[in-house]
Design a protein around this motif. Structure first.
Motif, PDB file in Angstrom:
ATOM      1  N   ARG B 316      10.874  67.753 -17.926  1.00 56.13           N
ATOM      2  CA  ARG B 316       9.484  68.217 -17.876  1.00 56.13           C
ATOM      3  C   ARG B 316       8.504  67.228 -18.480  1.00 56.13           C
ATOM      4  O   ARG B 316       7.329  67.529 -18.615  1.00 56.13           O
ATOM      5  CB  ARG B 316       9.378  69.576 -18.588  1.00 56.13           C
ATOM      6  N   GLY B 317       8.993  66.050 -18.847  1.00 58.05           N
ATOM      7  CA  GLY B 317       8.092  64.987 -19.271  1.00 58.05           C
ATOM      8  C   GLY B 317       7.687  65.035 -20.733  1.00 58.05           C
ATOM      9  O   GLY B 317       6.681  64.432 -21.115  1.00 58.05           O
ATOM     10  N   LEU B 318       8.473  65.716 -21.561  1.00 59.86           N
ATOM     11  CA  LEU B 318       8.099  65.831 -22.975  1.00 59.86           C
ATOM     12  C   LEU B 318       9.084  65.154 -23.929  1.00 59.86           C
ATOM     13  O   LEU B 318       8.850  65.130 -25.127  1.00 59.86           O
ATOM     14  CB  LEU B 318       7.976  67.311 -23.372  1.00 59.86           C
ATOM     15  N   ALA B 319      10.174  64.634 -23.389  1.00 54.86           N
ATOM     16  CA  ALA B 319      11.210  64.092 -24.278  1.00 54.86           C
ATOM     17  C   ALA B 319      10.820  62.742 -24.865  1.00 54.86           C
ATOM     18  O   ALA B 319      11.036  62.466 -26.039  1.00 54.86           O
ATOM     19  CB  ALA B 319      12.533  63.950 -23.517  1.00 54.86           C
ATOM     20  N   VAL B 320      10.280  61.911 -24.005  1.00 53.63           N
ATOM     21  CA  VAL B 320       9.995  60.532 -24.377  1.00 53.63           C
ATOM     22  C   VAL B 320       8.584  60.190 -23.895  1.00 53.63           C
ATOM     23  O   VAL B 320       7.924  60.995 -23.244  1.00 53.63           O
ATOM     24  CB  VAL B 320      11.025  59.563 -23.753  1.00 53.63           C
ATOM     25  N   SER B 321       8.142  58.985 -24.202  1.00 54.94           N
ATOM     26  CA  SER B 321       6.812  58.563 -23.740  1.00 54.94           C
ATOM     27  C   SER B 321       6.852  58.290 -22.247  1.00 54.94           C
ATOM     28  O   SER B 321       7.921  58.296 -21.619  1.00 54.94           O
ATOM     29  CB  SER B 321       6.389  57.304 -24.499  1.00 54.94           C
ATOM     30  N   GLY B 322       5.707  58.003 -21.716  1.00 55.84           N
ATOM     31  CA  GLY B 322       5.633  57.680 -20.299  1.00 55.84           C
ATOM     32  C   GLY B 322       6.411  56.438 -19.926  1.00 55.84           C
ATOM     33  O   GLY B 322       6.757  56.224 -18.771  1.00 55.84           O
ATOM     34  N   ASP B 323       6.713  55.625 -20.938  1.00 55.69           N
ATOM     35  CA  ASP B 323       7.490  54.407 -20.704  1.00 55.69           C
ATOM     36  C   ASP B 323       8.974  54.597 -20.961  1.00 55.69           C
ATOM     37  O   ASP B 323       9.729  53.648 -20.935  1.00 55.69           O
ATOM     38  CB  ASP B 323       7.000  53.290 -21.635  1.00 55.69           C
ATOM     39  N   GLY B 324       9.355  55.815 -21.258  1.00 49.43           N
ATOM     40  CA  GLY B 324      10.768  56.069 -21.504  1.00 49.43           C
ATOM     41  C   GLY B 324      11.209  55.783 -22.924  1.00 49.43           C
ATOM     42  O   GLY B 324      12.401  55.698 -23.194  1.00 49.43           O
ATOM     43  N   GLN B 325      10.244  55.648 -23.838  1.00 62.25           N
ATOM     44  CA  GLN B 325      10.603  55.370 -25.234  1.00 62.25           C
ATOM     45  C   GLN B 325      10.760  56.677 -26.009  1.00 62.25           C
ATOM     46  O   GLN B 325       9.893  57.554 -25.922  1.00 62.25           O
ATOM     47  CB  GLN B 325       9.493  54.570 -25.919  1.00 62.25           C
TER      48      GLN B 325
END
Lengths: 589, 591
Positions: B316-325
């Motif tokens: 759902r897009g909350l685990a990491v930053s938009g860059d996958g960090q």
């Protein structure tokens, strides 16, 4: 006669040998030399002509000239050397070797042929022989910077870091050797010593660029990014026109996300070096950070064209393309990046996003799973490293039991880590649990076949428990993996000596001291072996070598005393001081 | 330290001057520019730290100020605005700690009673809330539905459940309630929530690391996880064992049952948990749990409505930053910054990391908009307590957060990593973007502290949101907000009847001037802190607002045309009720 052509440069161009005594019709030297050769075809004149061709890099002409000289004076060490040099420079490396070896036979005290033999052997992939050649060169001239430099580099690439450090800490002051020593320290994880070494050198030659770059690299390796940046900035202030330093500065700024400072530098570098991979790649990253994706794509594409196997360039290109919704192209780049390095979590993450945008949900899910696994692996890696660091501290402070427990926890976090098993073994050795130590070592070898340090330690354990055959095999395994492993050589020699196989034992001890001239144990063992064969003068030389390193070594002192009271022809002193080595924490892993 | 906010402000003025000097044919462009900048041109709030005048002068011991040896010294503590005596005035509760050596005078937590005249009285001893230890987080909720807000505190060690006795005193009933556990744990965030919608508040507790002071590693420059840029610092969280999280079901009789395993919560052992916030991510009427996690992916436990949860932060897009960090997630600020009726999330992070603004798509998924929103420009400091809150009451929620380093040793070597640093404020421009404000918003914006928790509430009942800040080894900050006059507001206080009495989990939508803003009533947010439970909505120039309440029980109620500038108290099923007093004309009362 010396020739200035660069012997380290490899000339891969094919050449043809002209076997005639006279210069081939295609070869034309300067008129005076040609005339001199025609009128007085002496070896010296042929060699002079050959030297001229060599300086002009006309190796195909130089070779027959030197060959002509040698037909006249076949016993000239110099001419064999020049011919070998020329053959190597022209790419005929295999043909060069016998000429160089002949030169050495004729004049064993020459340094240059021995140096070049090492280079040739290294080029032929015979690394152990190359190291022997440079060691021999050092016996001719112990302060030869070239020999020290190449030998150190060979040992470092071989993983024999302590041997490299031993070699370099007593070497004369030289910038290349300083860099080698710093490299050895940093690869051994002794960043403090690497920093100290480079600081000391920089105090002598402040602002020297190669030293500054090396120190910056060590700072980065030890996560001291700000120190690295400050250093390189100072170097750049002193040498504003040095583009390599400017590039290093730019890299550091990008590493630290200092885009504001980095951007004008990147623009300038790109303007002056429009086809530079680094300028294109770093500009692309900065443009991507600033969301200037079109420009980023343009520059990163150019970077990838220059270096298609650069993971990070492909990865960043893929990300920039995805921001422009060019998802098919993005997918291609990210997949290629992962083909170059499948361990990179972020690439899996971005590929998942692209696949989702392309409607490929199942594949996107698969990539996310890989991303998660990669993240978890990173966490476990950090856990293992922390436990291992704690264990090392405990061991240093004498708490072997705690070290054992902590290494076991490190292994639990990273069960496939052979180095942790080896470190556990050392801790178990310190705590006296030899059975568990052996199990840990066997596990280490199972995880990493050819783990030389572990094989060596297994050899020690099995030798102590009377399993001579097993011990011998373990020592041989260690040496098969790392032929210049001094500790293992010494240990094998000890075992062989105990079995009465003195000739082979002597060879092993000589190999040990050759690989590590500061190995007191090996010198003492060699001395004892020689003494047992009544070769007292050689034995005395060996024991003195030991005592030069450690004047207080009790075995060496005892042996010297025995040798002093044993005139020529007397029976050998009893009880050689031949002992197995202790575990070497810095042994090649 | 570069004065970044002023530099930005100056550049903006320069750009405005340049456009005004442009040729007449650019007039339409100028008009568009004027519309965009108009909100920023309006006066903003002014913030002043009045802690000293308010009587909040006691320092809060937490570890050693100059050198931290273990991570436990660095993470506490939270704070809370809550009305423990139901007099309509927000009291203050602040978590304190101790040192490795012991509990010097002044250690422990503090409860301050609001005297209603701008001052507070320390009532900790009478209340029985001192309890020195390594307290980390606080969450507030009426777990026994007796009408008095209770407190749950997390500790390194054992957590506490303080039942509010209704007479100014509290009793630790953790053992009786079944909330003790074997061995030490490093509790961090917590939240009351009614995950099974039975009307009783259950409890989620996040744990930070699996940590034992007796055997923990020490700072070590040779170990990457125990050093920072060449300086030996406390180890972790990376490199320390991962914990599990915990969920306790309220049995309705004052006791709880540990359902961590049964719910699936404890099957996730991937992250170092900090602040926990319960909110309805997918707007299905069932509360989910979001956990900000440090240096590991944040966690989102989605409610399966059958007593179990599934973890879906990455999906759902909350685990990491938009860059996958995987960022160093500290504080959680849920709020509807773009007024689309869906709750977005702002999460504070580490130094040299941008804080994260995650925009809700309305489908239970989020996009990282930190860069496009203009908040990624700020990444100087380690950041903690935060909120998306309308500070100037212009109708557009702003972003505020506090900062403070975890490594006090760094500033001796690196000027760019000071131990103490100022709060950060981003003003909502109303177009999806924010602009950073600095000292022009008042002297409190320049004050530097080593802050952690931050609670948002109206301590002086003047219709704007103030901030309470826990500062390590210093007195707290009580930042009084003087919002611009003329901007209107509405506060909504909820009382559950079928739902839990605190109405935790209620979702409120307020419509005003063509906009709609969503908020949820939460037990914890910010950094391990609890906010004033009176949901605050700035209305700008709107004179009335329509209020829609989705109660945790599932009931939905509407109140139309509510006049601005008042506290609206709604009781489930009964509509508007008198509720607790609100306003400045109530006589002061000291305890």
């Amino acid at each position: 006669m010396r020739f200035r052509f660069f012997i380290a440069a490899l000339c891969l161009a094919p050449c043809c040998l002209h076997g005639r005594a006279q210069s081939p019709s295609a070869c034309r030297g300067p008129q005076p030399l040609e005339t001199e050769v025609r009128e007085h075809p002496t070896a010296k004149n042929w060699a002079a002509l050959g030297g001229w061709f060599g300086e002009q890099r006309q190796f195909a002409c130089a070779v027959p000239a030197f060959q002509a000289a040698l037909r006249i004076e076949p016993g000239s060490a110099s001419y064999h050397y020049y011919l070998g040099l020329t053959l190597h420079s022209s790419g005929q490396t295999e043909a060069a070797l016998p000429e160089l070896q002949r030169s050495i036979e004729l004049d064993p005290n020459q340094l240059q042929p021995r140096l070049l033999v090492g280079v040739v052997l290294n080029h032929l992939g015979r690394l152990a022989d190359a190291e022997e050649a440079w060691e021999a060169a050092l016996r001719v001239d112990p302060s030869s910077v070239t020999a020290l430099d190449w030998l150190a580099k060979a040992r470092i690439s071989d993983g024999q870091l302590m041997a490299a450090i031993d070699l370099l800490t007593t070497a004369p002051h030289d910038e290349d050797l300083t860099l080698d020593l710093a490299l050895a320290y940093s690869q051994a994880g002794e960043f403090d010593k690497a920093v100290e070494t480079l600081h000391t050198a920089l105090a002598v030659t402040p602002g020297e660029l190669r030293l500054s770059a090396a120190l910056a690299t060590v700072y980065v390796q030890s996560h001291r990014y700000q120190d690295a940046t400050n250093l390189v900035r100072a170097a750049l202030d002193a040498h504003p026109d040095d583009s390599a330093t400017e590039l290093l500065y730019l890299r550091l700024l990008v590493l630290q996300d200092d885009d504001t400072t980095a951007r004008p530098i990147a623009r300038r570098l790109l303007a002056t070096h429009p086809n530079s991979f680094d300028a294109l790649y770093l500009s692309g990253i900065l443009e991507s950070d600033a969301q200037e994706y079109a420009a980023a794509v343009e520059h990163l594409k150019a970077a990838v064209a220059l270096n298609p196997n650069h993971y990070d360039a492909r990865f960043n290109l893929g990300v920039a393309l995805s921001h422009l919704q060019q998802n098919e192209e993005a997918r291609e780049q990210l997949e290629k990046a992962l083909a170059l390095d499948p361990t990179q979590a972020e690439a899996h993450f971005h590929l998942a996003q692209v696949l989702r945008a392309l409607g490929e949900s199942a594949e996107a899910q698969a990539q996310l799973k890989l991303f998660q696994e990669s993240q978890q692996a990173t966490v476990k890696l950090a856990l293992g490293q922390t436990k291992a660091g704690q264990a090392a501290q405990a061991l240093t402070s004498g708490n072997a039991a705690q070290a054992v427990a902590l290494y076991r926890e490190a292994i639990e976090a990273q069960p496939q880590n052979a180095a942790f098993e080896y470190d556990l073994a050392l801790a178990l050795d310190r705590s006296g649990d030899l059975a568990q130590e052996r199990a840990a070592l066997e596990k280490a070898v199972e995880l990493k076949p050819g783990f030389a340090a572990a094989e060596n330690q297994l050899g020690i354990l099995t030798a102590r428990s009377g399993e001579a055959a097993a011990a011998e095999q373990h020592f041989r395994n260690a040496l098969a993996a790392v032929p210049r492993f001094a500790e293992a050589s010494n240990n094998l020699g000890t075992l062989l000596g105990q079995q009465g196989r003195d000739n082979e034992a002597e060879m092993r001890f000589r190999s040990a001291v050759s690989a590590n001239p500061r190995s007191v144990r090996a010198w003492v063992n060699l001395a004892a072996t020689l003494a047992s064969e009544s070769r007292f003068p050689e034995a005395r030389t060996a024991v003195e070598s030991a005592l030069r390193i450690d004047p207080q070594d009790p075995d060496a002192l005892r042996l010297r005393e025995m040798l002093a009271s044993a005139p020529n022809g007397s029976s050998a002193p009893s009880g050689p001081a031949v002992v197995l080595g202790q575990p070497d924490h810095q042994a090649p892993r | 330290m570069p004065n970044r906010p002023n530099a930005l402000w100056s550049r903006r003025r320069l750009l405005q001057a340049g456009s005004l000097a442009a040729a007449p044919k650019l007039a339409s462009g100028l008009l568009r520019a004027a519309q965009i900048v108009a909100p920023a041109a309006a006066p903003f709030s002014r913030f002043t730290d009045v802690a000293a005048q308010a009587g909040l002068t006691q320092s809060f011991v937490y570890g050693t100020p100059r050198q931290v040896t273990y991570i436990v010294e660095s993470m506490g503590g939270g704070c809370a605005f809550f009305d423990y005596d139901n007099d309509g005035w927000m009291d203050i509760f602040i978590l304190g700690g101790r040192t490795l050596e012991g509990t010097p005078p002044g250690s422990g937590n503090r409860l301050y009673h609001n005297n209603r005249d701008g001052t507070f009285s320390d009532v900790t001893a009478r209340a029985g809330l001192g309890d020195p230890g390594w307290a980390v987080g606080v969450c507030v909720g009426d777990y026994n539905n007796d009408g008095f807000e209770d407190l749950f505190l997390t500790y390194y060690g054992h957590n506490r459940l303080y039942r509010n006795n209704g007479d100014g005193t509290f009793t630790d009933v953790a053992a009786k309630a079944g909330l003790l556990h074997t061995g030490n744990r490093f509790g961090a965030g917590c939240t009351f929530l009614d995950y099974n919608r039975d009307g009783h508040l259950d409890l989620f507790v996040s744990n930070y690391v699996d940590f034992d002071l007796a055997t923990a590693p020490r700072p070590n420059i040779q170990v990457a996880t125990c050093s920072y840029q060449g300086v030996a610092v406390y180890c972790g969280p990376r490199g320390l064992p991962l914990p599990t999280q915990a969920l306790y079901r309220n049995n309705g009789d004052g006791t709880f049952t540990d359902v961590s395993k049964a719910s699936g919560i404890d099957s996730v052992r991937t992250s170092y948990g900090l602040t926990a916030a319960a909110l309805d991510i997918d707007e299905d009427g069932w509360p989910d749990i979001f956990v900000a996690c440090d240096s590991t992916p944040s966690l989102l436990f989605m409610n399966n409505r059958d007593g179990t949860f599934r973890e879906e932060a990455l999906l759902r897009g909350l685990a990491v930053s938009g860059d996958g960090q995987a960022m160093a997630g500290m504080g959680i600020a849920p709020g509807d910054y773009d007024l689309d009726g869906h709750i977005d999330i702002f999460k504070t992070h580490y130094q040299q990391q941008s804080s994260g603004l995650y925009h809700s798509t309305g489908k239970g998924e989020f996009d990282d908009v930190s860069t496009s929103a203009g908040i990624a420009v700020e990444r100087r400091f380690v950041s903690w307590g935060d909120a998306i809150a309308d500070l100037d009451n212009d109708g557009w929620p702003d972003i505020f957060y506090v900062t403070g380093n975890v490594y006090p040793e760094l500033e001796h070597t690196f000027a760019k990593f000071p131990a103490h640093s100022q709060p950060i404020l981003f003003r909502n421009l109303g177009n999806g973007k924010f602009v950073q404000l600095g000292e022009e918003a008042g002297p409190a914006m320049a004050a530097r502290h080593c802050s952690r928790g931050c609670a948002f509430g109206d301590f002086d009942n003047d219709g704007d949101l103030d901030m309470l800040v826990m500062n390590q080894n210093e007195p707290p900050s009580l930042i009084r907000n003087d919002a611009p006059q003329g901007n209107r507001w509405l506060k909504v206080r909820l009382e559950g009847t079928k739902s839990n009495h605190s109405a935790i989990g209620a979702r409120v939508l307020v419509r005003y001037a063509g906009k709609v803003q969503a908020q949820e009533l939460m037990s914890q947010s910010s950094y391990c802190s609890a906010n004033d439970p009176r949901l605050h909505f700035g209305l700008g120039a709107a004179a009335t607002a329509d209020v829609e309440v989705h109660w945790p029980s599932g009931l939905v109620e509407f109140v139309k045309s509510v006049p601005a500038n008042q506290l609206l108290t709604l009781r489930e099923g009964s509509g508007q009720v008198t509720g607790r007093p609100f306003g400045k004309d109530i006589p002061p009362k000291r305890n």
